[in-house]
Scaffold this active site. Structure first.
Site, PDB file in Angstrom:
ATOM      1  N   HIS A 232       0.856  -1.314  -0.005  1.00  0.00           N
ATOM      2  CA  HIS A 232      -0.091  -0.141   0.164  1.00  0.00           C
ATOM      3  C   HIS A 232       0.891   1.325  -0.070  1.00  0.00           C
ATOM      4  CE1 HIS A 232      -3.889   2.032   1.884  1.00  0.00           C
ATOM      5  NE2 HIS A 232      -3.172   2.806   1.234  1.00  0.00           N
TER       6      HIS A 232
ATOM      7  N   ARG B 150       1.977   8.741  -6.630  1.00  0.00           N
ATOM      8  CA  ARG B 150       1.499  10.305  -7.267  1.00  0.00           C
ATOM      9  C   ARG B 150       2.078  10.349  -8.705  1.00  0.00           C
ATOM     10  NH1 ARG B 150      -1.700  10.706  -3.192  1.00  0.00           N
ATOM     11  NH2 ARG B 150      -0.537  11.480  -0.943  1.00  0.00           N
TER      12      ARG B 150
ATOM     13  N   ASP C 124       1.024   2.613   3.781  1.00  0.00           N
ATOM     14  CA  ASP C 124       0.251   3.706   3.344  1.00  0.00           C
ATOM     15  C   ASP C 124       0.899   4.963   3.018  1.00  0.00           C
ATOM     16  OD1 ASP C 124      -2.101   5.175   2.508  1.00  0.00           O
ATOM     17  OD2 ASP C 124      -2.963   5.185   4.476  1.00  0.00           O
TER      18      ASP C 124
HETATM   19 ZN   LIG Z   1      -6.813   4.196   2.389  1.00  0.00          ZN
END
Ligand SMILES: [Zn+2]
Length: 443
Positions: A62, A66, A307
């Protein structure tokens, strides 16, 4: 050319290996884990891993790279550089780029950029719905042929149970796991941090834990109905962990990940309105943090994922209410995972499971996440005792939005090998390379 990673301690849960061994690599693939006494073949470079742990390459399921569209925050090349510096040999790129990765052309572009960068492997994740706007399913089959490993509208939840059901049924036809950002927006709308004591004190609008939990329960039920493979992204609440625990007990194909900030920090960190403590899902209260740690310990949580969400400094310098959600994470995750080891929460074998074995299994990455013969020679070399301080200003990522700048750690990834190539070596460990060159010089 052959490469022997010598004298290390090899931990590979996929083969139940946890012992002092050598690892032999040739032409980008693993030849095998061999005994230290075995004769070294002719023309072999040697990398001396004495005192270090040799693990199958770490896989971050994850990240937000960009590119395309927001290259001022990160590019695939800078994101891949941050990845290998943090010990990750593979990262999976979420589709919320501009344009969204909802078609094969964007998928192919991401793969090509990663091939140019020649650092980490980058596997794209396609969107569930076109533009990730929740209304019409994306062309999952075409994207799968182009190379996606999963589908997700991450950043946004899939808004209705009906749409999620259709998405799961469709994804199941292509054997693609559905990665779920759980957040019922009718509960979380306008929220900028966890709803609780600290949101009251700080006068900021909160997002209730229930907003995550309602969707987690909803989608576990839909996994039962559709028999699809469901992976919950960044679980951050006790109830979400509980939903996954129940689903697993019932034999559903449900897995989940946790991000380092969610076991490291609480919502109290928001107290000085530092926008580097603003992410979604938000930092939670101590009770939720303890549930994440328990889940990591007892196996309910399958993987560690960062993340990684880079933002430009100008964007994060806004008022807390206005700043975007997200922090970088690729270069600090392994250090924060070592905190769990030193606190006795998990052991090294469990760390490797969380960062390599399990992500490879969940995303069906076959010949990765393992040091079996013929697997890709993706290797993460760890020093559990190495003391270091994260200098956010010198990060490999293009962005600096981290709450962990200046933090000290014990334990790090010190060398990263992708497809048999050493793509990262910590400057303090150049002696490993010297040994290699000396051995090569000897012929
Ligand atoms: Zn998320």
């Amino acid at each position: 050319m052959k490469l022997l990673i010598a004298n290390g301690y090899v931990i590979d849960p996929s083969q139940n290996i946890n012992a002092g061994k050598n690892l032999l690599i040739e032409a980008g693939r693993v030849v095998g884990v061999v005994d230290r006494g075995e004769p070294i073949p002719e023309q072999t470079e040697i990398l001396d891993a004495t005192g270090l742990v040799v693990a199958p390459g770490f896989i971050d399921m994850h990240v937000h790279l960009r590119e395309p569209g927001q290259e001022y925050k990160e590019t695939i090349a800078t994101g891949a550089a941050a990845a290998v510096a943090g010990g990750w040999t593979t990262v999976c790129a979420m589709p919320n780029t501009q344009p969204v990765n909802d078609n094969a052309a964007v998928t192919r572009f991401i793969i090509e950029q990663a091939e140019h960068a020649k650092l980490a492997n980058v596997f794209p994740i396609g969107s569930i719905t076109k533009g990730s706007n929740g209304s019409e399913l994306a062309e999952m089959g075409e994207m799968k042929n182009a190379g996606i490993v999963a589908v997700s509208d991450d950043g946004q939840p899939v808004p209705t149970a009906g749409m999620m059901r259709r998405a799961m049924e469709y994804a199941r036809g292509f054997d693609l796991p559905v990665v779920d950002h759980c957040q019922d927006k009718s509960l979380s709308a306008g929220g900028v941090m966890h709803e609780g004591k600290w949101s009251l004190i700080l006068g900021l609008k909160g997002m209730a834990a229930a907003a995550e939990e309602v969707d987690a329960v909803r989608d576990c039920e839909l996994a039962r109905l559709t028999r699809a493979r469901l992976h919950l992204a960044h679980v951050s609440t006790r109830g979400a962990v509980e939903a996954v625990r129940r689903a697993k007990e019932q034999g559903l194909a449900v897995s989940c990940e946790a991000a380092p900030h969610h076991w490291t920090l609480t919502d109290e960190s928001v107290a000085d309105y530092d926008t580097n403590t603003k992410m979604s899902p938000p930092l939670r209260s101590q009770d939720h943090v303890e549930a994440i740690i328990k889940g990591l310990q007892d196996g309910t949580i399958d993987t560690i994922a960062t993340d990684h969400a880079p933002h430009h400094a100008d964007e994060k310098e806004l008022e807390f209410d206005q700043a975007p959600f997200g922090i970088t994470g690729l270069e600090t995750a392994v250090g924060l995972a070592f905190d769990l080891i030193h606190r006795g929460v998990i052991d090294l074998a469990r760390l490797v499971e969380l960062c390599s074995t399990n992500p490879a299994r969940i995303f069906s990455l076959g010949d990765r996440g393992t040091l079996r013969p013929d697997a890709w020679a993706d290797v993460t070399i760890l020093d559990p005792q190495f003391q270091w301080t994260f200098d956010g200003g010198n990060a490999k990522s293009k962005s600096r939005n981290t709450p962990f700048g200046g933090r000290s750690f014990t334990g790090a990834a010190v060398a990263t090998i992708v497809g048999g190539r050493i793509v990262y070596l910590h400057p303090d460990f150049s002696r490993l390379l010297d040994v290699r060159q000396k051995a090569a010089g000897k012929g």
